[in-house]
Design a protein around this motif. Structure first.
Motif, PDB file in Angstrom:
ATOM      1  N   UNK A 112       0.815  -1.216   0.000  1.00 15.84           N
ATOM      2  CA  UNK A 112       0.000   0.000   0.000  1.00 15.84           C
ATOM      3  C   UNK A 112       0.851   1.268   0.000  1.00 15.84           C
ATOM      4  N   UNK A 113       1.822   1.339   0.905  1.00 17.51           N
ATOM      5  CA  UNK A 113       2.626   2.567   0.976  1.00 17.51           C
ATOM      6  C   UNK A 113       3.648   2.655  -0.160  1.00 17.51           C
ATOM      7  N   UNK A 114       4.083   1.498  -0.687  1.00 14.95           N
ATOM      8  CA  UNK A 114       4.996   1.573  -1.841  1.00 14.95           C
ATOM      9  C   UNK A 114       4.241   2.102  -3.068  1.00 14.95           C
ATOM     10  N   UNK A 115       3.022   1.586  -3.278  1.00 17.50           N
ATOM     11  CA  UNK A 115       2.226   2.059  -4.429  1.00 17.50           C
ATOM     12  C   UNK A 115       1.856   3.527  -4.240  1.00 17.50           C
ATOM     13  N   UNK A 116       1.515   3.899  -2.999  1.00 22.24           N
ATOM     14  CA  UNK A 116       1.145   5.295  -2.721  1.00 22.24           C
ATOM     15  C   UNK A 116       2.337   6.231  -2.939  1.00 22.24           C
ATOM     16  N   UNK A 117       3.520   5.810  -2.481  1.00 24.66           N
ATOM     17  CA  UNK A 117       4.717   6.652  -2.638  1.00 24.66           C
ATOM     18  C   UNK A 117       4.986   6.915  -4.120  1.00 24.66           C
ATOM     19  N   UNK A 118       4.879   5.867  -4.930  1.00 23.27           N
ATOM     20  CA  UNK A 118       5.166   6.029  -6.357  1.00 23.27           C
ATOM     21  C   UNK A 118       4.084   6.870  -7.038  1.00 23.27           C
TER      22      UNK A 118
END
Ligand code: PMV
Length: 329
Positions: A112-118
């Motif tokens: 979730x946070x990796x996709x959000x960061x990108x």
């Protein structure tokens, strides 16, 4: 800075083979030690971010529903970091969907946070190098730093204030391994959130110091196993490391017990199958589910055996996943 239209990104969840369990700085989410994980192609989060000058607040939708207050606060706090980096002060619309085994209760904060960061950095007009993206994703969730990359990934603890990042590890095992995920007890939410549990363990467990001494040794041995393509050695370290992590939590005061009867039944079955020559090594995170590292050849047999265990509600075979990526529209 020009604001780009909506951007959609995908990232895979990951399972640690040498666990991240404890922070050296809670506000910056800096880990107390390194960790090592495998990205899972079967567990993906897809997130769309659009900065919209019309919005008074961030609007956050998770799996088709408005996010609960605590989740919304975490996402907004993360978007504030992105706004600080991009200079774009406007609010965003965030839509995120987990493509996970149905009602699994498996952790999705890493993907979730990796996709959000990108998605959020791209939507804000910022093109971060993977290492910078990993450092940013870490602020959302420690394990998210690893979900920026595909395959086997090493997280460095770092020594200064902001130098904890992940990077991929090359290995001949990359295509040969599989993870069989045995979901236990359906989609019941976690009993203790990992960030609270880590803090409680670090503060009260008499075994925590020993854990911090153990992790660098396990990391070195696991990296050696990856370099040699030695699945048996890697699996042996992963199972022992997971049990050691749970030992620290069990010894905390009061003790944190994540396991259910079916958790132990799966561990028992994995060990029994291993004695019969099946490649299978168990690992468990902050929940009851068991993830089993195995080979491509043995994954179907293993999955079949685990499906029959009482209390196992779903079994999924996952191949290694790729790095976080923008979805081209
Ligand atoms: O990233 P967090 O804060 O959800 O912590 C993850 C902790 C474990 O899943 C238990 C271990 C790990 O390394 O992923």
């Amino acid at each position: 800075m020009a604001v780009a239209p909506a951007v959609t990104a995908r990232a895979c969840a990951n399972i640690a083979l040498v666990k991240y369990w404890g922070k050296r700085d809670a506000s910056l989410n800096l880990p107390a030690a390194g960790s090592l994980s495998l990205a899972l192609g079967a567990l993906v989060t897809e997130t769309t971010v659009a900065f919209d000058p019309e919005l008074a607040n961030d609007v956050i939708d998770l799996d088709g529903q408005p996010a609960r207050a605590d989740a919304a606060m975490r996402v907004t706090a993360f978007l504030d970091l992105v706004r600080a980096q991009t200079g774009v002060q406007i609010r965003a619309r965030v839509t995120s969907k987990n493509e996970f085994p149905t009602a699994s209760g498996l952790a999705s904060s890493a993907s979730g946070f990796a996709a959000l960061a990108l998605a959020a950095t791209k939507a804000g007009g910022l093109d971060l190098a993977p290492r910078e993206l990993s450092i940013l994703a870490r602020r959302g969730s420690g394990s998210a730093a690893r979900s920026v990359f595909g395959g086997f990934v090493r997280m460095h603890a770092g020594v200064a204030s902001e130098d904890a990042f992940a990077e991929p590890v090359e290995t001949p095992l990359a295509q040969r391994v599989r993870m069989v995920i045995a979901v236990i007890g359906g989609g019941v939410p976690k009993q203790y959130a990992s960030r609270d549990a880590m803090e409680h363990t670090a503060r009260t467990s008499p075994l925590y110091r020993a854990w911090l001494e153990l992790v660098p040794r396990d990391l070195e041995a696991a990296e050696g196993a990856l370099a040699r393509g030695d699945l048996e050695q890697l699996g042996t370290i992963a199972e022992a490391n997971a049990l050691a992590m749970h030992a620290t939590a069990l010894a905390a005061r009061p003790g944190l017990v994540y396991w259910r009867p079916a958790t132990l039944a799966v561990i028992g079955q994995v060990r029994g199958l291993r004695e019969c020559g099946v490649a299978a090594w168990a690992t468990i995170d902050a929940g009851p589910h068991v993830k089993v590292l195995t080979s491509e050849e043995d994954a179907p047999t293993l999955a079949m055996q685990l499906r029959d265990i009482d209390g196992v509600t779903a079994v999924t075979i996952s191949a290694p996943g790729g790095p976080a990526a923008v979805v081209e529209t």
